[in-house]
Design a protein around this motif. Structure first.
Motif, PDB file in Angstrom:
ATOM      1  N   ASP A   1       0.670  -1.112   0.351  1.00  0.00           N
ATOM      2  CA  ASP A   1      -0.112  -0.055  -0.155  1.00  0.00           C
ATOM      3  C   ASP A   1       0.996   1.614   0.053  1.00  0.00           C
ATOM      4  O   ASP A   1       2.251   1.026   0.850  1.00  0.00           O
ATOM      5  N   PHE A   2       0.255   2.550  -0.794  1.00  0.00           N
ATOM      6  CA  PHE A   2       1.220   3.706  -0.757  1.00  0.00           C
ATOM      7  C   PHE A   2      -0.036   4.529  -0.550  1.00  0.00           C
ATOM      8  O   PHE A   2      -0.935   4.555  -1.797  1.00  0.00           O
ATOM      9  N   GLY A   3       0.426   5.537   0.123  1.00  0.00           N
ATOM     10  CA  GLY A   3      -0.667   6.980   0.100  1.00  0.00           C
ATOM     11  C   GLY A   3       0.039   8.339   0.578  1.00  0.00           C
ATOM     12  O   GLY A   3       1.244   8.109   1.170  1.00  0.00           O
ATOM     13  N   ARG A   4      -0.423   9.523  -0.597  1.00  0.00           N
ATOM     14  CA  ARG A   4       0.275  10.644   0.159  1.00  0.00           C
ATOM     15  C   ARG A   4      -0.915  11.811   0.100  1.00  0.00           C
ATOM     16  O   ARG A   4      -2.158  11.887  -1.147  1.00  0.00           O
ATOM     17  N   GLY A   5      -0.323  12.645   0.831  1.00  0.00           N
ATOM     18  CA  GLY A   5      -1.577  13.413   0.847  1.00  0.00           C
ATOM     19  C   GLY A   5      -0.568  15.058   0.794  1.00  0.00           C
ATOM     20  O   GLY A   5       0.421  14.639   1.810  1.00  0.00           O
ATOM     21  N   ASP A   6      -0.665  16.527   0.328  1.00  0.00           N
ATOM     22  CA  ASP A   6      -0.148  17.661   0.317  1.00  0.00           C
ATOM     23  C   ASP A   6      -0.580  18.916   1.773  1.00  0.00           C
ATOM     24  O   ASP A   6       0.354  19.417   2.859  1.00  0.00           O
ATOM     25  N   GLY A   7      -1.657  17.643   2.522  1.00  0.00           N
ATOM     26  CA  GLY A   7      -2.425  18.175   3.459  1.00  0.00           C
ATOM     27  C   GLY A   7      -2.950  19.599   3.460  1.00  0.00           C
ATOM     28  O   GLY A   7      -3.451  19.932   2.177  1.00  0.00           O
ATOM     29  N   TRP A   8      -3.655  21.078   3.928  1.00  0.00           N
ATOM     30  CA  TRP A   8      -4.322  22.155   3.613  1.00  0.00           C
ATOM     31  C   TRP A   8      -3.560  23.133   3.806  1.00  0.00           C
ATOM     32  O   TRP A   8      -4.059  24.359   3.808  1.00  0.00           O
ATOM     33  N   ARG A   9      -2.186  22.800   4.575  1.00  0.00           N
ATOM     34  CA  ARG A   9      -1.039  24.448   4.646  1.00  0.00           C
ATOM     35  C   ARG A   9       0.491  24.238   4.762  1.00  0.00           C
ATOM     36  O   ARG A   9       0.011  22.391   4.611  1.00  0.00           O
ATOM     37  N   GLU A  10       0.920  24.643   4.527  1.00  0.00           N
ATOM     38  CA  GLU A  10       2.176  24.462   4.298  1.00  0.00           C
ATOM     39  C   GLU A  10       3.037  23.324   5.301  1.00  0.00           C
ATOM     40  O   GLU A  10       2.766  23.149   6.507  1.00  0.00           O
ATOM     41  N   ASN A  11       3.176  22.425   4.919  1.00  0.00           N
ATOM     42  CA  ASN A  11       4.576  21.715   5.720  1.00  0.00           C
ATOM     43  C   ASN A  11       3.366  20.319   6.431  1.00  0.00           C
ATOM     44  O   ASN A  11       3.915  20.327   7.700  1.00  0.00           O
ATOM     45  N   SER A  12       2.338  20.090   5.883  1.00  0.00           N
ATOM     46  CA  SER A  12       1.223  19.601   6.844  1.00  0.00           C
ATOM     47  C   SER A  12       1.209  18.214   5.710  1.00  0.00           C
ATOM     48  O   SER A  12      -0.137  17.550   6.117  1.00  0.00           O
ATOM     49  N   GLY A  13       1.728  18.160   4.855  1.00  0.00           N
ATOM     50  CA  GLY A  13       1.913  16.595   4.085  1.00  0.00           C
ATOM     51  C   GLY A  13       2.077  14.579   4.597  1.00  0.00           C
ATOM     52  O   GLY A  13       2.691  15.699   5.260  1.00  0.00           O
ATOM     53  N   TYR A  14       2.043  14.523   3.933  1.00  0.00           N
ATOM     54  CA  TYR A  14       2.030  13.176   4.497  1.00  0.00           C
ATOM     55  C   TYR A  14       2.863  12.090   3.052  1.00  0.00           C
ATOM     56  O   TYR A  14       2.270  12.367   1.798  1.00  0.00           O
ATOM     57  N   GLU A  15       3.446  10.887   3.940  1.00  0.00           N
ATOM     58  CA  GLU A  15       3.424   9.432   2.335  1.00  0.00           C
ATOM     59  C   GLU A  15       3.967   8.653   3.760  1.00  0.00           C
ATOM     60  O   GLU A  15       4.168   8.616   4.135  1.00  0.00           O
ATOM     61  N   ILE A  16       3.070   7.683   3.233  1.00  0.00           N
ATOM     62  CA  ILE A  16       2.639   6.345   3.949  1.00  0.00           C
ATOM     63  C   ILE A  16       2.880   5.417   3.204  1.00  0.00           C
ATOM     64  O   ILE A  16       2.908   5.274   2.090  1.00  0.00           O
ATOM     65  N   TRP A  17       3.922   4.428   3.303  1.00  0.00           N
ATOM     66  CA  TRP A  17       3.843   3.388   1.203  1.00  0.00           C
ATOM     67  C   TRP A  17       4.128   1.916   3.293  1.00  0.00           C
ATOM     68  O   TRP A  17       5.077   1.881   3.603  1.00  0.00           O
ATOM     69  N   SER A  18       3.924   0.739   2.855  1.00  0.00           N
ATOM     70  CA  SER A  18       3.783  -0.126   3.875  1.00  0.00           C
ATOM     71  C   SER A  18       3.450  -2.003   2.470  1.00  0.00           C
ATOM     72  O   SER A  18       2.857  -1.252   1.579  1.00  0.00           O
ATOM     73  N   LEU A  19       3.891  -2.635   3.383  1.00  0.00           N
ATOM     74  CA  LEU A  19       4.255  -3.775   3.118  1.00  0.00           C
ATOM     75  C   LEU A  19       3.449  -4.694   3.869  1.00  0.00           C
ATOM     76  O   LEU A  19       4.051  -5.102   5.437  1.00  0.00           O
ATOM     77  N   LYS A  20       3.510  -5.624   3.662  1.00  0.00           N
ATOM     78  CA  LYS A  20       2.798  -7.138   4.169  1.00  0.00           C
ATOM     79  C   LYS A  20       2.372  -8.824   3.097  1.00  0.00           C
ATOM     80  O   LYS A  20       2.473  -8.681   2.387  1.00  0.00           O
ATOM     81  N   GLY A  21       3.138  -9.778   4.345  1.00  0.00           N
ATOM     82  CA  GLY A  21       3.134 -11.261   3.826  1.00  0.00           C
ATOM     83  C   GLY A  21       3.071 -12.001   4.637  1.00  0.00           C
ATOM     84  O   GLY A  21       2.796 -11.358   6.120  1.00  0.00           O
ATOM     85  N   GLY A  22       2.526 -12.921   4.395  1.00  0.00           N
ATOM     86  CA  GLY A  22       2.413 -14.329   5.256  1.00  0.00           C
ATOM     87  C   GLY A  22       2.071 -15.405   4.740  1.00  0.00           C
ATOM     88  O   GLY A  22       1.699 -16.062   3.287  1.00  0.00           O
ATOM     89  N   LEU A  23       2.941 -16.514   5.712  1.00  0.00           N
ATOM     90  CA  LEU A  23       1.811 -17.567   5.000  1.00  0.00           C
ATOM     91  C   LEU A  23       1.048 -19.068   6.217  1.00  0.00           C
ATOM     92  O   LEU A  23       1.624 -18.878   7.146  1.00  0.00           O
ATOM     93  N   LYS A  24       0.432 -20.044   5.602  1.00  0.00           N
ATOM     94  CA  LYS A  24       0.078 -20.891   6.541  1.00  0.00           C
ATOM     95  C   LYS A  24      -0.369 -22.123   6.286  1.00  0.00           C
ATOM     96  O   LYS A  24      -0.634 -22.474   4.341  1.00  0.00           O
ATOM     97  N   GLN A  25       0.192 -22.987   6.738  1.00  0.00           N
ATOM     98  CA  GLN A  25      -0.160 -24.245   6.495  1.00  0.00           C
ATOM     99  C   GLN A  25      -0.919 -24.670   6.906  1.00  0.00           C
ATOM    100  O   GLN A  25      -1.070 -24.727   8.214  1.00  0.00           O
TER     101      GLN A  25
END
Length: 227
Positions: free
Chosen positions: A7-31
């Motif tokens: 997953d990846f997401g970003r935003g500029d925010g509503w004023r200067e220096n209020s933006g964000y950026e996030i990314w995540s990675l998940k995985g799994g195995l089941k038997q």
């Protein structure tokens, strides 16, 4: 089976220096096995960065109300970053047709940095173990769960020569038992008990102008629950 997710997401925010950026990675195995037993392993990692714009103030102090004046970030260079990762291992061992043993173990670490001087690491270790005996008319559970949190905080600000280091540890554990009697398909009665205990240690090193001091604090508690 197995799974993976990004997953990846970003935003500029509503004023200067209020933006964000996030990314995540998940995985799994089941038997799964023919007797009903199974095991699974999961892992994840995420990275988050965002601005810390600070307070809002008037551009020209004293000239008109704050609603009619231009407003800007208090400190446009401030930011924060979080790195979080973890892994978990769980499984269930079937002990015949009526009994089973379930175990869960997980480890998680969070590393955070903000304002170019505040840094902390949080380590969490969790363990759970449960025995179950289930028949058509009754189910009995007996188990324990444990959790350990370790926090290391460096809050010394060299610009203001204030703050310090804080080491915090918290351990909590529990034992529980529960018995359920089934009264047909829609009704049942149960009784259970749970005992818990906590242990905390908090040690702070003061690095302010008056020198370095260490102040340890320890706290323990216990509780019982029953139904």
């Amino acid at each position: 089976f197995y799974f993976a997710d990004f997953d990846f997401g970003r935003g500029d925010g509503w004023r200067e220096n209020s933006g964000y950026e996030i990314w995540s990675l998940k995985g799994g195995l089941k038997q799964r096995f023919d007797d009903g037993s199974w095991w699974a392993v999961k892992s994840f990692y995420s990275n988050t960065g965002y601005g810390l714009p600070g307070g809002i103030y008037m551009q020209v102090p004293g000239a008109g109300g704050w609603k009619s004046r231009a407003r800007k970030a208090d400190d446009g260079s401030s930011h924060a970053r979080n790195d979080v990762y973890g892994v978990s291992l769980s499984g269930m061992l079937a002990l015949g047709d009526e009994q089973s043993l379930t175990a869960d173990f997980a480890f998680r670490e969070r590393q955070s940095e903000s304002y170019d001087y505040l840094r902390y690491d949080v380590f969490t270790l969790v363990g759970k173990l449960k025995y179950a005996w289930e028949t058509d008319a009754n189910r009995f559970d007996l188990g324990t769960d444990l959790k350990l949190d370790v926090m290391d905080v460096n809050g010394f600000d060299p610009k203001t020569v204030s703050g310090g280091d804080n080491d915090f540890q918290r351990f909590c554990g529990a034992l529980f038992a529960r018995d359920e009697v089934k009264l047909g398909d829609a009704w049942s009665i149960f009784a259970g008990a749970r005992g818990e205990w906590w242990w905390n240690t908090d040690e702070f090193d003061d690095h302010m102008r008056r020198g370095t001091e260490s102040a340890p604090y320890r706290l323990g508690a216990a509780a019982r629950h029953g139904t």
